[in-house]
Design an enzyme around this catalytic site. Structure first.
Site, PDB file in Angstrom:
ATOM      1  N   SER A  58       0.958  -1.067   0.057  1.00  0.00           N
ATOM      2  CA  SER A  58      -0.091  -0.049  -0.049  1.00  0.00           C
ATOM      3  C   SER A  58       0.999   1.306  -0.124  1.00  0.00           C
ATOM      4  CB  SER A  58      -1.028   0.257   1.319  1.00  0.00           C
ATOM      5  OG  SER A  58      -0.305  -0.070   2.260  1.00  0.00           O
ATOM      6  N   HIS A  91       1.348   3.827   7.166  1.00  0.00           N
ATOM      7  CA  HIS A  91       0.594   4.631   6.164  1.00  0.00           C
ATOM      8  C   HIS A  91       1.084   5.982   6.509  1.00  0.00           C
ATOM      9  CE1 HIS A  91      -2.542   1.959   4.499  1.00  0.00           C
ATOM     10  NE2 HIS A  91      -1.415   1.709   3.934  1.00  0.00           N
ATOM     11  N   ASP A 129      -7.888   5.971   4.806  1.00  0.00           N
ATOM     12  CA  ASP A 129      -8.178   4.760   5.560  1.00  0.00           C
ATOM     13  C   ASP A 129      -9.106   4.671   6.401  1.00  0.00           C
ATOM     14  OD1 ASP A 129      -5.416   4.128   4.665  1.00  0.00           O
ATOM     15  OD2 ASP A 129      -4.321   4.555   6.486  1.00  0.00           O
TER      16      ASP A 129
END
Lengths: 180, 193
Positions: free
Chosen positions: A57, A96, A123
């Site tokens: 990701s 992230h 998210d």
């Protein structure tokens, strides 16, 4: 007959000494690994100072199998930083990037929104049901450094446990059989 | 003692005459050499990675950025009471000087930053991009905001804000760098539209 008993004794003592030496050297390896890990925990202030990237990701920045070094300082969290966070009800932490930050005037608490560089949306779908923001306590650390590929060792070992046992067995055998 | 045990084949290795032999064998065994080679290779590799990361410190980048708010597309209060604005931006930047030989990519984003009575800092990313190479580091882009510009509350009317261009340099290996250019003096409209 005296010399036989003498030689048996000397052999016995030798073997015990050898076994002890090997046990000590094995212990040294294990404890020094533990020392390094705990020292890293103290220096970085993070519960897990080194993490392995498991998903794509964050590509092309971080690929699966890369290693990240985390740092957990008192500094406030700001947009753009790459953070590792835990979501309630999820076992595996996520790495992230922060895209939105709202910091309270009175308490200094933060509301943070994250997104993977390679993901289309933010998210909120990954967070717990109904959760809109991450708070400080969700965040385990921020990524400060990066080493490619090294994490593949861990990934292979967790996904194919047989390889782990073979490796541990081989290492153990090596330690036991080595003479010095 | 030596003579005593030399008679026994099995024990010959255990004591002094044989011990040096077995040690000798050990030192030139395949395992020993492979181990030494691996240790050496890993040490050299780690050293090279550290040095590559250190060379980034010699680079003194001079990036430039210019942002113009082309249009406020719409500006309204959501039913839940939060202000939301949609805008079109003209972004031009030259980030070529950020690239060194240890640079894998540069992550660049433009954030609106402002203060409200409730929040001492609000940072909202409006646009971001990944620059894979130096050739793509000088760009001009005309875009509406990629992420929603929503306030926590209803404080955006007539609000003065900064547009800040942040960049995060991701190295091929080693330490990550980040910096920013703050562009102050932008103001949102006084009325919803």
């Amino acid at each position: 007959m005296g010399w036989i008993g003498e030689s048996v004794d000397s052999i016995k003592s030798l073997q015990i000494r050898q076994v002890l030496t090997q046990a000590v050297s094995l212990g040294m390896i294990v404890t020094s690994a533990l020392i390094i890990w705990k020292a890293l925990m103290c220096i970085t202030g993070s519960e897990s100072p080194v993490v392995v990237v498991l998903s794509g990701s964050m590509e092309p920045g971080f690929k699966r199998g890369d290693i990240l070094f985390l740092h957990m300082s008192k500094d406030p969290i700001r947009a753009g930083e790459i953070v590792v966070f835990n979501v309630d009800g999820r076992e595996i932490p996520i790495v992230h990037r922060v895209i939105k930050v709202h910091e309270r005037q009175d308490t200094g608490e933060v509301d943070v929104l994250t997104k993977g560089d390679n993901n289309y949306g933010d998210d909120r779908l990954l967070y717990a049901h109904g959760q809109l923001w991450l708070q400080r306590h969700h965040i385990m650390g921020r990524a400060v450094g990066f080493l490619p590929y090294v994490g593949w060792v861990t990934i292979i070992m967790t996904e194919k446990p047989i390889i782990k046992y073979i490796l541990i067995g081989a290492l153990g055998l090596l330690v036991i059989t080595s003479k010095d | 003692m030596t003579t005593l045990i030399l008679g026994d084949n099995y024990n010959a290795k255990m004591v002094s005459p044989g011990f040096s032999f077995s040690l000798c064998l050990n030192m030139h065994s395949f395992g020993y050499r492979a181990n030494a080679l691996l240790t050496f290779a890993v040490t050299i590799l780690a050293l090279m990675c550290a040095m590559a990361s250190l060379t980034d410190n010699f680079n003194a980048p001079t990036p430039t950025a210019h942002v113009q708010v082309f249009n406020i597309n719409w500006f309204q209060k959501q039913p839940n009471g939060n202000d939301e604005v949609s805008m079109t931006l003209n972004i031009s930047a030259d980030l070529q000087s950020l690239f060194t030989w240890n640079t894998k990519q540069v992550f660049v984003f433009l954030a609106a930053e402002y203060e409200t009575y409730k929040n001492s800092l609000n940072q909202i990313s409006l646009w971001d991009g990944i620059i894979p190479s130096k050739e793509h580091a000088k760009f001009w882009i005309h875009t509406s905001n990629k992420y929603r510009f929503i306030d926590q509350g209803s404080n955006l009317r007539g609000k003065e804000y900064n547009l800040t261009m942040h960049w995060h340099v991701m190295p091929k290996t080693g330490k990550m760098f980040a910096d920013k250019i703050v562009m102050p003096g932008y103001r949102l409209p006084e009325e919803y539209r």
